[in-house]
Scaffold this active site. Sequence first.
Site, mmCIF file in Angstrom:
data_model
loop_
_atom_site.group_PDB
_atom_site.id
_atom_site.type_symbol
_atom_site.label_atom_id
_atom_site.label_comp_id
_atom_site.label_asym_id
_atom_site.label_seq_id
_atom_site.Cartn_x
_atom_site.Cartn_y
_atom_site.Cartn_z
ATOM 1 N N GLY A 38 0.854 -0.984 0.090
ATOM 2 C CA GLY A 38 0.216 0.037 0.172
ATOM 3 C C GLY A 38 0.968 1.051 -0.077
ATOM 4 O O GLY A 38 1.830 1.210 0.216
ATOM 5 N N PHE A 44 5.232 4.254 2.075
ATOM 6 C CA PHE A 44 5.119 3.001 1.176
ATOM 7 C C PHE A 44 5.108 2.039 1.962
ATOM 8 O O PHE A 44 5.977 1.899 3.019
ATOM 9 C CB PHE A 44 6.121 3.051 -0.060
ATOM 10 C CG PHE A 44 5.990 4.106 -0.919
ATOM 11 C CD1 PHE A 44 5.476 3.891 -1.973
ATOM 12 C CD2 PHE A 44 6.788 5.308 -0.906
ATOM 13 C CE1 PHE A 44 5.354 4.847 -3.198
ATOM 14 C CE2 PHE A 44 6.458 6.459 -1.600
ATOM 15 C CZ PHE A 44 5.892 6.154 -2.841
ATOM 16 N N VAL A 45 4.430 0.924 1.844
ATOM 17 C CA VAL A 45 4.255 -0.313 2.890
ATOM 18 C C VAL A 45 4.610 -1.621 1.862
ATOM 19 O O VAL A 45 4.037 -1.558 1.042
ATOM 20 C CB VAL A 45 3.138 -0.487 3.478
ATOM 21 C CG1 VAL A 45 3.104 -1.793 4.558
ATOM 22 C CG2 VAL A 45 2.931 0.840 4.476
ATOM 23 N N ASP A 206 -6.924 9.092 13.169
ATOM 24 C CA ASP A 206 -7.307 8.626 12.067
ATOM 25 C C ASP A 206 -7.787 7.100 12.124
ATOM 26 O O ASP A 206 -7.506 6.364 11.147
ATOM 27 C CB ASP A 206 -5.813 8.626 11.185
ATOM 28 C CG ASP A 206 -6.202 8.691 9.716
ATOM 29 O OD1 ASP A 206 -7.275 9.172 9.187
ATOM 30 O OD2 ASP A 206 -5.101 8.479 8.844
#
Length: 357
Positions: A38, A44-45, A206
């Site tokens: 993702g 960025f993962v 979040d």
Amino acid sequence: MTSYIKDCFYSLSTCISCFPSPQLRINNRSFKIRKLLGEGGFAFVYLVETRGQELFALKKIRCPFGPESVQTAMREVDAYKTFDSPYIIKYVDSSVEQEADGSKSVYILLPYLKNGNLQDAINDHVMNGTHFSEEELMALVVEICHAIKTLHQHRIGGDVSTTTTVPQSSYRLGDDEEQGLVAADELNNSANATPLSELVPYAHRDIKPANIMLSDNGRPILMDLGSCSRARIDVSSRQKALELQDMAAEQCSMPYRAPELFDVKTGANIDERVDVWSLGCTIYTLMYFTSPFEHQTNETGASLNLAIMNGHFTMPASPEYSDQLKGLVKKCLIVDPQERPFIDDVLKAASEEYREV
């Protein structure tokens, strides 16, 4: 520049086998990048694998704006270290690395959870034309409430069996980087000198389906603590109000953001109930596969931020859910934060509803 190109290149595909097998090292440990899991903003993962074939999720946060952005990224590392709970994703390792263009990136190594997140589960239901049963939903909601309670009722110092000492950042600014840096933690300076064993509520800020992972046994686990910090903020000046408002615009996803974070007032007291609002939006999204105020804007053409600040939303006719579940959502989505319940009240209501399903 090479690193920017690589990240853009990876963002175009999740099939790492299309490219040469990249290797990287974090604190003398070698990893092979398997695929992109993702991305969002400068993060960025990746799914990475050790030589022993152990899988991890590696989050790379690019910090192109100098020492302040590095310090911001390292606060996420500190947040992972702060909590020791089965409801919060475990921290494994981290490193600050310099890129070829001279900028820095923060790498955070986390467990890989193969069941993905609740947004993945929603997407599966959409693809299959199915939906969550009320029993499934209530089981998830009760567990998510427990996860949020872990943040909201956090204690520091004292008995290590029930509390955690807040760690110092593992990244330190150099002498040449110190000048002009104002940490976002100054927003919480009223809580900086906390006595041992005192309750220090944290807010995630979040909460949304994409930030709630599922363990191997299906337990919800909160992740992405980049926006997590001490919850209670005394907005004592206009400058502090604008700083908090800007920080919320950057770090809190708009469809799930509490209304008091859109137009922060001088003299306001912001607390952990911002997460209760986001929880209400998350439950609604699990029910209807869209957030309440995005649904409202699609139906009426109204502006998203105005719909949120006014608290205007409706419940679709299908799929059918009980009035009790709908009432739980409405209980969370009270515009006035002083009238909105704390997480204990939501957990009690959710547990009672779950027993009746």
